[in-house]
Design an enzyme around this catalytic site. Structure first.
Site, PDB file in Angstrom:
ATOM      1  N   TYR A   1      -9.344  10.156   3.356  1.00 34.48           N
ATOM      2  CA  TYR A   1      -8.638  10.095   2.122  1.00 34.48           C
ATOM      3  C   TYR A   1      -8.750  11.283   1.343  1.00 34.48           C
ATOM      4  CZ  TYR A   1      -6.120   5.356   1.840  1.00 34.48           C
ATOM      5  OH  TYR A   1      -5.523   3.819   2.835  1.00 34.48           O
TER       6      TYR A   1
ATOM      7  N   GLU B   1      -9.080  -1.557   1.658  1.00 31.02           N
ATOM      8  CA  GLU B   1      -9.359  -1.858   3.082  1.00 31.02           C
ATOM      9  C   GLU B   1     -10.346  -1.843   3.824  1.00 31.02           C
ATOM     10  OE1 GLU B   1      -7.316   2.870   4.081  1.00 31.02           O
ATOM     11  OE2 GLU B   1      -5.350   1.474   2.825  1.00 31.02           O
TER      12      GLU B   1
HETATM   13  C1  HEM Z   1       1.171   5.372   6.528  1.00 28.01           C
HETATM   14  C2  HEM Z   1       0.757   5.888   1.962  1.00 28.01           C
HETATM   15  C3  HEM Z   1      -3.351   7.338   2.491  1.00 28.01           C
HETATM   16  C4  HEM Z   1      -2.510   7.387   7.554  1.00 28.01           C
HETATM   17  C5  HEM Z   1       1.739   4.064   5.262  1.00 28.01           C
HETATM   18  C6  HEM Z   1       2.762   3.960   4.334  1.00 28.01           C
HETATM   19  C7  HEM Z   1       3.017   3.899   2.994  1.00 28.01           C
HETATM   20  C8  HEM Z   1       1.395   4.783   3.206  1.00 28.01           C
HETATM   21  C9  HEM Z   1       3.742   3.266   1.718  1.00 28.01           C
HETATM   22  C10 HEM Z   1       3.526   3.078   5.057  1.00 28.01           C
HETATM   23  C11 HEM Z   1       3.645   2.170   5.370  1.00 28.01           C
HETATM   24  C12 HEM Z   1       4.496   1.085   5.803  1.00 28.01           C
HETATM   25  O1  HEM Z   1       5.674   1.473   6.741  1.00 28.01           O
HETATM   26  O2  HEM Z   1       4.535  -0.506   6.003  1.00 28.01           O
HETATM   27  C13 HEM Z   1      -0.519   6.074   2.055  1.00 28.01           C
HETATM   28  C14 HEM Z   1      -0.700   6.555   0.313  1.00 28.01           C
HETATM   29  C15 HEM Z   1      -2.305   6.559   0.555  1.00 28.01           C
HETATM   30  C16 HEM Z   1      -2.154   7.596   2.342  1.00 28.01           C
HETATM   31  C17 HEM Z   1      -0.201   5.884  -0.866  1.00 28.01           C
HETATM   32  C18 HEM Z   1      -3.102   7.297  -0.207  1.00 28.01           C
HETATM   33  C19 HEM Z   1      -3.630   6.702  -1.334  1.00 28.01           C
HETATM   34  C20 HEM Z   1      -3.272   7.553   3.893  1.00 28.01           C
HETATM   35  C21 HEM Z   1      -4.535   8.248   4.083  1.00 28.01           C
HETATM   36  C22 HEM Z   1      -4.480   8.304   6.023  1.00 28.01           C
HETATM   37  C23 HEM Z   1      -2.694   7.731   6.272  1.00 28.01           C
HETATM   38  C24 HEM Z   1      -5.900   8.789   3.739  1.00 28.01           C
HETATM   39  C25 HEM Z   1      -4.867   8.733   7.142  1.00 28.01           C
HETATM   40  C26 HEM Z   1      -5.078   9.261   7.259  1.00 28.01           C
HETATM   41  C27 HEM Z   1      -0.964   6.040   7.476  1.00 28.01           C
HETATM   42  C28 HEM Z   1      -0.415   6.793   9.077  1.00 28.01           C
HETATM   43  C29 HEM Z   1       0.468   5.472   8.226  1.00 28.01           C
HETATM   44  C30 HEM Z   1       0.535   4.642   7.153  1.00 28.01           C
HETATM   45  C31 HEM Z   1      -0.702   7.084  10.161  1.00 28.01           C
HETATM   46  C32 HEM Z   1       1.991   4.787  10.111  1.00 28.01           C
HETATM   47  C33 HEM Z   1       3.077   6.071   9.256  1.00 28.01           C
HETATM   48  C34 HEM Z   1       3.980   6.461  10.926  1.00 28.01           C
HETATM   49  O3  HEM Z   1       3.106   6.213  11.525  1.00 28.01           O
HETATM   50  O4  HEM Z   1       4.547   6.837  10.848  1.00 28.01           O
HETATM   51  N1  HEM Z   1       1.078   4.872   3.970  1.00 28.01           N
HETATM   52  N2  HEM Z   1      -1.097   6.104   2.352  1.00 28.01           N
HETATM   53  N3  HEM Z   1      -2.221   7.323   4.756  1.00 28.01           N
HETATM   54  N4  HEM Z   1      -0.301   5.724   6.081  1.00 28.01           N
HETATM   55 FE1  HEM Z   1      -0.952   5.941   4.736  1.00 28.01          FE
END
Ligand code: HEM
Length: 407
Positions: free
Chosen positions: A95, A137
């Site tokens: 994060y 989480e």
């Molecule tokens: C997916 C938001 C932090 C890695 C997502 C999605 C959202 C989101 C809206 C799409 C979910 C879906 O498709 O159902 C956020 C928010 C964060 C955050 C608001 C911070 C407060 C992080 C962090 C990481 C991360 C710290 C890791 C470095 C990912 C990955 C995906 C994802 C790998 C899947 C996307 C893909 O493979 O295209 N996140 N996220 N996120 N997030 Fe986060």
């Protein structure tokens, strides 16, 4: 807690972020992957290159910022994202990395408009939002660890069987290599598969719905081969799985996740509507409801181009044959001559509201659907037009989540 001044700054800058949202998140990903190239092993490159993930993250940040003083109202959205994060193996230590790069991106895109005060406010707000995600989480990781047959991280599964279901969809039956138990799951949930592809610099992670009912000694995923179409490149993982993953090979899976699940307390009629490979979570739900709620009235509707690409037909028909409460309808929009000869489908063309009203006994039912985005948009507006209550409409996106509301 954030003070009133910080909240005021955050709320007043939301419109600015909305205006520059995509630019900021684009820049954010550039900075993120330059400073932490190892994260390329986690993110979906295809979604990145099509801009889908940029929009998903931007939308989540706006929603959080808009509600920064009442974050509990966005908890359902947080939980859905947290399921995805948990299945990908996102950890608390990721994060701050995302936070630092997001702030740097805001600064780069907004230039002088991003004053110290604004950046400080966003740093604080991000910290608050991140803590909500980290907390949700952490609980999910603990649950996965504690559940019988559960695990965290990626566990090796042997392909026990590979079965061609149609010209484009193939099922993989998976059993754990360690010989241990496997966690039960809610029908509708998915697993993440982590894949190393020879010659590719990074690993890939993809989500696949579990397509069989829970309670079996295996998990089953049914994967559509995503060949290249016009400007859309081929799906590297699905093509690799179809061509190179065979019986006896190992796949690395994280534990089942997801919030698109069957409500088994509900006893009203249930309607499943799927398009293409979107039938996979619904077949799992169908099997379950037919066994655990045999009195419940079920309508199962599946749309496919034609019989050549129609998967899991026999399995669904078997369920319908053993339960008088289950009615099944097949809709083909491009039937082959063979389909015509065999009268293999109920309607030719697309599903529309008058037809749904004819075959579904009541709109006081629970509707579950999954399929291509345009298919789901049309269905969603049809159900709205029919005045189906929002709480009775459940759907799943394959790929980054979005909204079905017309904008
Ligand atoms: C997916 C938001 C932090 C890695 C997502 C999605 C959202 C989101 C809206 C799409 C979910 C879906 O498709 O159902 C956020 C928010 C964060 C955050 C608001 C911070 C407060 C992080 C962090 C990481 C991360 C710290 C890791 C470095 C990912 C990955 C995906 C994802 C790998 C899947 C996307 C893909 O493979 O295209 N996140 N996220 N996120 N997030 Fe986060």
């Amino acid at each position: 807690m954030l003070n009133d001044q910080t909240i005021k700054i955050i709320k007043s800058t939301v419109p600015v972020l909305e205006k520059h949202g995509t630019d900021i998140t684009k820049r954010f990903y550039q900075l993120l992957f330059t400073s932490h190239p190892e994260l390329l092993n986690i993110f979906n490159h295809a979604n990145q290159s099509q801009g889908k993930q940029q929009t998903a993250l931007a939308n989540a940040v706006y929603a959080a910022a808009q509600n920064i003083d009442k974050l509990e109202t966005i908890l359902p959205v947080v939980k859905q994202i947290a399921h995805k994060h948990r299945s990908l193996g996102i950890k608390a230590e990721h994060y701050p990395i995302v936070g630092q790069n997001l702030l740097a991106a805001i600064k780069d895109v907004l230039g002088d408009a991003a004053t110290e005060e604004i950046l400080q406010a966003w740093a604080e707000a991000y910290g608050v939002i991140a803590n909500v995600f980290i907390g949700v989480e952490a609980e999910m990781y603990q649950q996965s660890e504690r559940q019988k047959g559960g695990w965290t991280g990626f566990r090796g599964f042997r392909v026990k069987n590979k079965v061609k279901e149609s010209d484009v969809i193939t099922s993989f039956y998976l059993v754990p290599e360690d010989g241990g138990a496997i966690a039960s799951f809610e029908p509708g949930q998915y697993v993440s598969v982590k894949m190393e592809i020879p010659g590719e610099a990074n690993t890939y992670i993809r989500q696949y719905s579990l397509s069989d009912a829970p309670g079996k000694p295996h998990y089953r995923i049914s994967v559509k081969r995503e060949d290249a179409v016009l400007s859309k490149p081929e799906g590297k993982v699905s093509v690799y799985m179809h061509e190179h993953i065979n019986q006896g090979d190992t796949l690395w899976l994280s534990a089942p996740a997801g919030e698109f699940i069957l409500d088994q307390q509900d006893i009203r009629p249930i309607v499943f509507i799927s398009g293409g490979v979107g039938l996979t979570p619904l077949v799992s739900m169908l099997e379950t409801v037919a066994d655990s709620q045999p009195e419940r009235h079920v309508t199962f509707i599946h749309a496919a181009q034609n019989g050549d690409v129609h998967a899991l037909r026999q399995q669904v028909e078997k369920v319908a044959n053993r339960s008088r409460q289950v009615s099944v309808y097949w809709c083909y929009d491009k039937p082959t001559d063979r389909d015509r000869e065999k009268k293999a489908y109920d309607i030719e063309g697309y599903i529309d509201l008058p037809w749904l009203q004819k075959i579904i006994p009541t709109k006081e039912a629970s509707f579950y659907f999954c399929g291509p985005v345009q298919f789901m948009k049309t269905l969603y507006s049809s159900l709205k037009e029919w005045n189906v209550a929002a709480a009775d409409i459940h759907y799943e996106f394959f790929g980054p989540s979005g909204s079905l509301e017309e904008t």
